[in-house]
Write a protein that holds these residues in place. Structure first.
Motif, short mmCIF file in Angstrom:
data_model
loop_
_atom_site.label_atom_id
_atom_site.label_comp_id
_atom_site.label_asym_id
_atom_site.label_seq_id
_atom_site.Cartn_x
_atom_site.Cartn_y
_atom_site.Cartn_z
N GLY A 92 0.81 -1.21 0.00
CA GLY A 92 0.00 0.00 0.00
C GLY A 92 0.84 1.26 0.00
N SER A 135 -4.92 2.16 1.20
CA SER A 135 -4.96 1.85 2.63
C SER A 135 -4.86 0.33 2.81
N ARG A 136 -4.46 -0.07 4.00
CA ARG A 136 -4.29 -1.48 4.29
C ARG A 136 -5.64 -2.18 4.20
N HIS A 139 -9.18 -4.75 -1.32
CA HIS A 139 -9.69 -3.78 -2.29
C HIS A 139 -10.12 -4.53 -3.54
N ARG A 165 0.78 -3.00 4.57
CA ARG A 165 1.66 -1.91 5.04
C ARG A 165 2.31 -2.38 6.33
N ILE A 170 2.37 3.26 9.01
CA ILE A 170 1.04 3.65 8.52
C ILE A 170 0.93 5.16 8.53
N THR A 171 0.51 5.71 7.38
CA THR A 171 0.25 7.14 7.27
C THR A 171 -1.12 7.33 6.64
N GLU A 172 -1.71 8.45 6.83
CA GLU A 172 -2.99 8.78 6.22
C GLU A 172 -2.73 9.41 4.86
N LYS A 173 -2.32 8.61 3.93
CA LYS A 173 -1.97 9.10 2.60
C LYS A 173 -3.16 8.89 1.67
N GLU A 174 -3.49 9.85 0.87
CA GLU A 174 -4.58 9.73 -0.08
C GLU A 174 -4.21 8.73 -1.18
N THR A 175 -5.17 8.00 -1.67
CA THR A 175 -4.94 7.11 -2.81
C THR A 175 -4.85 7.96 -4.06
#
Length: 181
Positions: A92, A135-136, A139, A165, A170-175
């Motif tokens: 991810g 995100s983990r 999907h 991940r 872990i980060t709050e990264k946008e797809t």
């Protein structure tokens, strides 16, 4: 010689027996507790019930529907995702390629969309898309072909993948999705 008269003599009384069973009377009996019973056996405390003609519906003619003929100007596309394979794990954090195949070649006013989790992430005339920042978790991926009016022409089978991940990264990264040629 076999004569039809004895058979006819037997058939007439038999028809009365059959028709009398169809016309049998129905009796209604109410016991001391108020329980109502309907029967075809008469008794001293039962009253005859006059039956009316049963409800019936006339059959309704159902029109035969035929599917519209396909427009010969719109090709029947065969579309599938060739990579990643169903059930595979992808990182991810890193980008990965979603690659597909389409036959026949796209018409000039048609495009391919990449859907991730049923949401449109990118449209292109290419069959290859770069994806990053998932995100983990699980999907779904799907390719669709649309025309200039965003009308769906065909879609690939859905491919389910798992984005992994490392726990401490872990980060709050946008797809983000970028089509590649």
């Amino acid at each position: 010689m076999n004569h039809p008269l004895p058979k006819l003599a037997l058939a007439i009384p038999l028809s009365f027996v059959i028709s009398s069973s169809v016309l049998a009377e129905v009796y209604k009996h109410v016991d001391e507790n108020g329980k109502v019973t309907y029967t075809d056996t008469p008794s001293t405390d039962a009253e005859a019930v006059e039956l009316t003609e049963p409800n019936s519906l006339k059959p309704v003619a159902i029109p035969v529907r035929t599917a519209p003929l396909p427009d010969p100007a719109i090709p029947t596309y065969r579309l599938r995702i060739s990579s990643p394979s169903p059930g595979s794990s992808v990182s991810g954090l890193n980008s990965f390629e979603v690659k597909g195949t389409v036959e026949p070649s796209l018409k000039p006013n048609h495009q391919i969309q990449l859907l991730i989790d049923s949401e449109n992430h990118s449209s292109s005339r290419s069959t290859s898309f770069s994806v990053s920042g998932l995100s983990r978790g699980e999907h779904t991926l799907q390719l669709t072909i649309i025309d200039e009016n965003d009308t769906l022409l065909n879609s690939s089978p859905i491919v389910t993948i798992i984005a992994t991940r490392p726990g401490n990264l872990i980060t709050e990264k946008e797809t983000s999705v970028t089509p590649t040629d």
